[in-house]
Motif scaffolding. Structure first.
Motif, PDB file in Angstrom:
ATOM      1  N   TRP A   4      -3.243   5.862  -7.075  1.00  0.00           N
ATOM      2  CA  TRP A   4      -3.754   4.793  -6.998  1.00  0.00           C
ATOM      3  C   TRP A   4      -2.762   3.947  -6.156  1.00  0.00           C
ATOM      4  O   TRP A   4      -1.347   4.133  -6.434  1.00  0.00           O
ATOM      5  N   HIS A   5      -2.808   3.352  -4.942  1.00  0.00           N
ATOM      6  CA  HIS A   5      -1.471   2.950  -3.939  1.00  0.00           C
ATOM      7  C   HIS A   5      -2.133   1.269  -3.638  1.00  0.00           C
ATOM      8  O   HIS A   5      -3.229   0.907  -3.353  1.00  0.00           O
ATOM      9  N   PRO A   6      -1.227   0.753  -4.954  1.00  0.00           N
ATOM     10  CA  PRO A   6      -1.601  -0.817  -4.400  1.00  0.00           C
ATOM     11  C   PRO A   6      -1.349  -1.713  -3.244  1.00  0.00           C
ATOM     12  O   PRO A   6      -1.371  -2.445  -3.203  1.00  0.00           O
ATOM     13  N   ASP A   7      -0.397  -0.937  -2.331  1.00  0.00           N
ATOM     14  CA  ASP A   7      -0.220  -1.534  -1.134  1.00  0.00           C
ATOM     15  C   ASP A   7      -1.704  -1.419  -0.072  1.00  0.00           C
ATOM     16  O   ASP A   7      -1.706  -2.573   0.490  1.00  0.00           O
ATOM     17  N   THR A   8      -1.841  -0.665   0.010  1.00  0.00           N
ATOM     18  CA  THR A   8      -3.158  -0.464   0.773  1.00  0.00           C
ATOM     19  C   THR A   8      -4.324  -0.148  -0.298  1.00  0.00           C
ATOM     20  O   THR A   8      -6.041  -0.485   0.714  1.00  0.00           O
ATOM     21  N   GLN A   9      -3.836  -0.331  -1.243  1.00  0.00           N
ATOM     22  CA  GLN A   9      -5.632  -0.591  -2.014  1.00  0.00           C
ATOM     23  C   GLN A   9      -6.384   0.359  -2.220  1.00  0.00           C
ATOM     24  O   GLN A   9      -7.560   0.172  -1.779  1.00  0.00           O
ATOM     25  N   ASP A  28       7.418   6.461  -8.591  1.00  0.00           N
ATOM     26  CA  ASP A  28       6.942   6.528  -7.710  1.00  0.00           C
ATOM     27  C   ASP A  28       5.706   6.920  -6.824  1.00  0.00           C
ATOM     28  O   ASP A  28       5.263   6.553  -5.652  1.00  0.00           O
TER      29      ASP A  28
END
Length: 212
Positions: A4-9, A28
């Motif tokens: 899951w990439h929280p910056d790009t959701q 990371d």
């Protein structure tokens, strides 16, 4: 396996060609270590993943059947166990950058038949794990796990409380492994301080569920 990439959701799919064991992901999210479990007679292999190279075997294995158990907090060292042709399990520590798998000796203690490595310090010099000893209780056979420490790849030491009693099943350590925790929930520091964290209210009365 997905990240899951929280910056790009957004979710990132990481396909795997085989079933896998314990999956360890860097803080990371750029690197992954796991154990592929291919169909027999193919060997069990520790593999790494990154976005550039995809899945690659961790090089330098000295045993045919290797399985990863854990990584250092800085993701530089991997620990686990392996064997050749059904031999007893032998603990190892593996440097991620150099790809050198160092086999660790098994404690020469009464009844100990194998050892598993479970935790490793950030500099790779201290490994915490468990020696395995067959045991029997009222006709039921089981494996007894005894907390063990290796320092600098040397001979292992079975961990004991201040009264000299063996400590059961190490389960965690801090970044330099100067504090070891175990099922019970006990802790032991390098300076000899020892204690228990206390039982969980209304939990099972047996020690098994209580592990740091």
């Amino acid at each position: 396996l997905v990240l899951w990439h929280p910056d790009t959701q957004a979710w990132e799919w990481v396909p795997r060609p085989h079933d896998a064991g314990v999956t360890l992901i860097s803080p990371d999210g750029s690197s992954i270590v796991t154990t592929f479990l291919p169909q027999k007679p193919d060997p069990v292999n520790v593999v790494t993943w990154n976005r550039t190279d995809g899945w690659q075997p961790l090089s330098g294995s000295t045993v045919a059947q290797s399985a990863a158990n854990n990584v250092s907090r800085n993701f530089r060292f991997v620990v686990g166990a392996g064997n050749n042709n059904g031999e007893p399990a032998q603990a190892w520590v593996w440097a991620m950058d150099g790809g050198v798998q160092q086999l660790l000796s098994t404690p020469q203690s009464d009844g100990v038949v194998a050892a598993l490595a479970g935790m490793v310090s950030d500099d790779g010099s201290v490994v915490i794990g468990n020696a395995i000893r067959p045991a029997q209780w009222e006709g039921f056979f089981y494996s007894e796990y005894v907390a063990t420490r290796w320092v600098g790849g040397g001979s292992p030491t079975i961990l004991r409380d201040p009264d000299g009693n063996e400590l059961y099943e190490a389960s965690a350590c801090n970044a330099d492994c100067s504090i070891v925790f175990g099922t019970g929930v006990w802790f032991l520091k390098n300076d000899g301080e020892f204690g228990f964290l206390g039982k969980i209210p209304d939990g099972f009365p047996t020690p098994g569920p209580f592990g740091a």
